[in-house]
Design a protein around this motif. Structure first.
Motif, short mmCIF file in Angstrom:
data_model
loop_
_atom_site.label_atom_id
_atom_site.label_comp_id
_atom_site.label_asym_id
_atom_site.label_seq_id
_atom_site.Cartn_x
_atom_site.Cartn_y
_atom_site.Cartn_z
N VAL A 1 0.84 -1.21 0.00
CA VAL A 1 0.00 0.00 0.00
C VAL A 1 0.87 1.26 0.00
CG1 VAL A 1 -1.67 1.36 1.33
CG2 VAL A 1 -1.99 -1.10 1.06
N ASP A 2 1.91 1.27 0.82
CA ASP A 2 2.79 2.44 0.86
C ASP A 2 3.52 2.63 -0.47
OD1 ASP A 2 2.05 3.12 3.43
OD2 ASP A 2 3.72 2.06 4.39
N ALA A 3 3.92 1.53 -1.10
CA ALA A 3 4.59 1.62 -2.41
C ALA A 3 3.65 2.15 -3.48
CB ALA A 3 5.13 0.26 -2.82
N LEU A 4 2.35 1.92 -3.30
CA LEU A 4 1.35 2.44 -4.24
C LEU A 4 1.03 3.90 -3.98
CD1 LEU A 4 -1.19 -0.55 -4.27
CD2 LEU A 4 0.25 0.19 -6.19
N GLY A 5 1.61 4.47 -2.93
CA GLY A 5 1.30 5.85 -2.59
C GLY A 5 0.04 5.96 -1.76
N GLY A 6 -0.36 4.83 -1.12
CA GLY A 6 -1.58 4.81 -0.33
C GLY A 6 -2.77 4.37 -1.15
N VAL A 7 -3.93 4.26 -0.48
CA VAL A 7 -5.16 3.89 -1.16
C VAL A 7 -6.30 4.80 -0.71
CG1 VAL A 7 -4.61 1.45 -1.53
CG2 VAL A 7 -5.68 2.16 0.61
N GLU A 8 -7.30 4.91 -1.56
CA GLU A 8 -8.50 5.66 -1.21
C GLU A 8 -9.48 4.72 -0.52
OE1 GLU A 8 -10.05 7.54 -4.68
OE2 GLU A 8 -8.11 8.38 -5.27
N LEU A 9 -10.02 5.14 0.62
CA LEU A 9 -10.96 4.32 1.38
C LEU A 9 -12.17 5.17 1.80
CD1 LEU A 9 -8.43 2.42 3.68
CD2 LEU A 9 -9.59 1.50 1.67
N PRO A 10 -13.38 4.64 1.70
CA PRO A 10 -14.59 5.41 2.01
C PRO A 10 -14.86 5.46 3.51
CG PRO A 10 -15.21 3.21 1.30
CD PRO A 10 -13.70 3.28 1.20
N ILE A 11 -13.99 6.14 4.25
CA ILE A 11 -14.14 6.24 5.71
C ILE A 11 -14.78 7.60 6.03
CG2 ILE A 11 -12.94 6.23 7.92
CD1 ILE A 11 -10.75 4.55 6.58
N THR A 12 -16.00 7.58 6.54
CA THR A 12 -16.74 8.83 6.79
C THR A 12 -16.88 9.15 8.28
OG1 THR A 12 -18.83 7.62 6.68
CG2 THR A 12 -18.04 8.64 4.64
N LYS A 13 -16.46 8.23 9.14
CA LYS A 13 -16.47 8.50 10.58
C LYS A 13 -15.29 7.78 11.23
CE LYS A 13 -19.76 4.77 11.64
NZ LYS A 13 -21.06 4.44 12.26
N VAL A 14 -14.93 8.21 12.42
CA VAL A 14 -13.78 7.64 13.11
C VAL A 14 -13.97 6.14 13.32
CG1 VAL A 14 -12.48 7.59 15.28
CG2 VAL A 14 -13.18 9.77 14.29
N ILE A 15 -12.91 5.37 12.99
CA ILE A 15 -12.89 3.94 13.26
C ILE A 15 -11.91 3.72 14.40
CG2 ILE A 15 -12.24 1.67 12.36
CD1 ILE A 15 -13.14 2.57 9.61
N GLU A 16 -12.41 3.15 15.50
CA GLU A 16 -11.57 3.03 16.69
C GLU A 16 -11.97 1.82 17.52
OE1 GLU A 16 -10.03 5.92 20.33
OE2 GLU A 16 -11.95 6.34 19.34
N ASN A 17 -10.97 1.05 17.95
CA ASN A 17 -11.22 -0.04 18.89
C ASN A 17 -11.36 0.53 20.30
OD1 ASN A 17 -11.34 -2.29 17.26
ND2 ASN A 17 -9.20 -2.87 17.52
N LYS A 18 -12.44 0.19 20.97
CA LYS A 18 -12.67 0.67 22.33
C LYS A 18 -12.60 -0.45 23.37
CE LYS A 18 -15.45 4.56 20.75
NZ LYS A 18 -16.77 5.26 20.80
N LEU B 1 -6.39 0.81 17.89
CA LEU B 1 -6.34 1.36 16.53
C LEU B 1 -7.33 2.51 16.42
CD1 LEU B 1 -8.97 0.45 14.60
CD2 LEU B 1 -7.80 -1.73 14.64
N ARG B 2 -6.97 3.48 15.62
CA ARG B 2 -7.83 4.63 15.37
C ARG B 2 -7.52 5.17 13.98
NH1 ARG B 2 -10.73 8.76 18.19
NH2 ARG B 2 -10.67 10.76 17.04
N ILE B 3 -8.56 5.37 13.18
CA ILE B 3 -8.39 5.90 11.83
C ILE B 3 -9.30 7.13 11.70
CG2 ILE B 3 -8.32 5.34 9.38
CD1 ILE B 3 -8.71 2.40 10.16
N GLU B 4 -8.72 8.24 11.27
CA GLU B 4 -9.49 9.46 11.09
C GLU B 4 -10.26 9.41 9.76
OE1 GLU B 4 -9.86 11.73 13.34
OE2 GLU B 4 -8.42 10.76 14.70
N PRO B 5 -11.44 10.00 9.71
CA PRO B 5 -12.26 9.93 8.50
C PRO B 5 -11.90 11.00 7.46
CG PRO B 5 -13.45 11.10 10.20
CD PRO B 5 -12.15 10.67 10.82
N ASN B 6 -12.44 10.81 6.25
CA ASN B 6 -12.44 11.81 5.17
C ASN B 6 -11.04 12.24 4.71
OD1 ASN B 6 -15.33 11.95 5.29
ND2 ASN B 6 -15.11 13.23 7.13
N GLU C 1 -2.72 2.38 8.07
CA GLU C 1 -4.15 2.71 8.21
C GLU C 1 -5.01 1.70 7.46
OE1 GLU C 1 -4.10 7.57 8.70
OE2 GLU C 1 -3.64 6.68 6.73
N ALA C 2 -4.55 1.29 6.29
CA ALA C 2 -5.30 0.28 5.52
C ALA C 2 -5.37 -1.03 6.27
CB ALA C 2 -4.64 0.08 4.15
N LEU C 3 -4.28 -1.41 6.93
CA LEU C 3 -4.28 -2.64 7.73
C LEU C 3 -5.28 -2.53 8.87
CD1 LEU C 3 -3.15 -5.39 8.51
CD2 LEU C 3 -1.32 -4.22 9.76
#
Length: 347
Positions: A182-199, A206-211, A219-221
């Motif tokens: 993924v990093d060699a590809l320059g990253g990927v586009e993902l349809p993340i519209t809200k915070v993804i977080e393990n609680k 893990l925590r991924i910011e949206p938009n 982040e893709a992992l």
């Protein structure tokens, strides 16, 4: 005298104008030709520059199955027949096989540039073919354990037994390889519209910011491993991720960097597909035909809590999934029949 000078200057201006017009015309024609023959130029570069340089790397990733079937007699130059492929994402570390965190049974239809993804929940309760318990009986546990017991071979045998379907090829990649690609590809586009977080405190943080316009390998992992909503959504994210990677690989700069991308996978990638077959398929998918149209199915069932949490597949869904796969693997099936079968399966 002045008239003569004016005539000379006029001739010079005319010559400059002609040179400028000729140059402009040449640029326009060259640009037009490069656009018209863009695909041919890319294919030429792929065949004569990219492919030879990464062939050795791919050969190092080749690990055949015991019952290789026709995987050693593939037709490299003209892939038309449908074929099956088991995709496995593993958490392999060091010399351990690791669990298979994602299990996707795939049918590729090169004739229609389509692919069927059947996601098998990692917690599916089933017989592990090749593993026995202390009594000598066939071991039954979560399907993702098959890879930890016996690698790709046991995973393939177990899925074949579970679905009663053929598996011609497999491909495994562990998490380190996924991040690097993924990093060699320059990253990927993902349809993340809200915070993804393990609680849940027992889960990895893990925590991924949206938009964000683009997401890194780490982040893709996290995106494909997040599991605090449902297995259904988790496997859906895995399919979205795979499609995003295919789209990203179509960029010209990524095609040119394919050697680096393949090289990053190294020991993180194993398959029984030969290097020639992979390169021919990559050229067809990435360059000639574009990203395949993907049809997805998530196997249905319900949870069961005993000594641990398991997922029991619905028998009716197993049968309908078998029918769906049979239609997709039939070379005589038309494009319309593939569409109708997929609609019937989703209803």
């Amino acid at each position: 005298m002045k008239n003569t000078e004016k005539k000379v200057n006029k001739n010079k201006r005319n010559r400059r104008n002609k040179i400028w017009l000729f140059t402009l015309a040449f640029v326009i024609i060259a640009s037009s030709l490069s656009f018209i023959f863009r695909k041919e130029l890319i294919i030429f570069g792929f065949d004569h520059v990219v492919a030879p340089s990464i062939e050795r790397t791919l050969k190092d990733s080749y690990v055949p199955l015991k019952d290789s079937g026709n995987s050693d007699v593939q037709t490299m130059t003209n892939i038309k027949q449908p074929f099956s492929l088991l995709l496995l994402g593993t958490d392999q570390r060091g010399n351990e096989n690791g669990l298979s965190d994602s299990i996707i049974y795939t049918v590729i239809r090169p004739d229609y540039n389509k692919a069927l993804f059947v996601s098998i929940p990692r917690d599916t309760y089933t017989e592990i073919i090749g593993a026995e318990n202390v009594t000598g009986a066939r071991k039954k546990t979560k399907i993702n354990a098959a890879h930890s017991y016996g690698g790709a071979q046991m995973s393939v045998d177990t899925v074949k037994n579970l679905l009663n379907v053929p598996i011609e090829y497999y491909a495994t990649i562990n998490f380190n390889g996924l991040i690097g690609v993924v990093d060699a590809l320059g990253g990927v586009e993902l349809p993340i519209t809200k915070v993804i977080e393990n609680k849940n405190p027992i889960h990895e943080k893990l925590r991924i910011e949206p938009n964000k316009p683009i997401y890194s390998g780490q982040e893709a992992l996290m995106y494909v491993r997040y599991r605090e909503d449902s297995d259904f959504k988790r496997t859906e994210r895995q399919r979205i991720f795979l499609k995003s990677v295919l789209e990203r690989m179509k960029r010209i700069d990524n095609i040119a960097n394919l050697q680096e991308i393949i090289g990053i996978t190294g020991d993180n990638f194993k398959t029984n597909m030969t290097s020639d077959f992979i390169l021919d398929l990559a050229k067809k998918v990435i360059i000639e035909e574009g990203t395949p149209e993907i049809t997805s199915h998530m196997m249905q069932g319900e949870g069961l809590k005993s000594d641990q949490w398991y997922y029991l597949l619905n028998e009716n869904d197993v049968e309908s999934t078998q029918d769906l796969i049979e239609i997709w693997l039939d070379p005589e099936s038309t494009d319309l029949e593939l569409i109708d079968a997929s609609k019937d399966d989703s209803e």
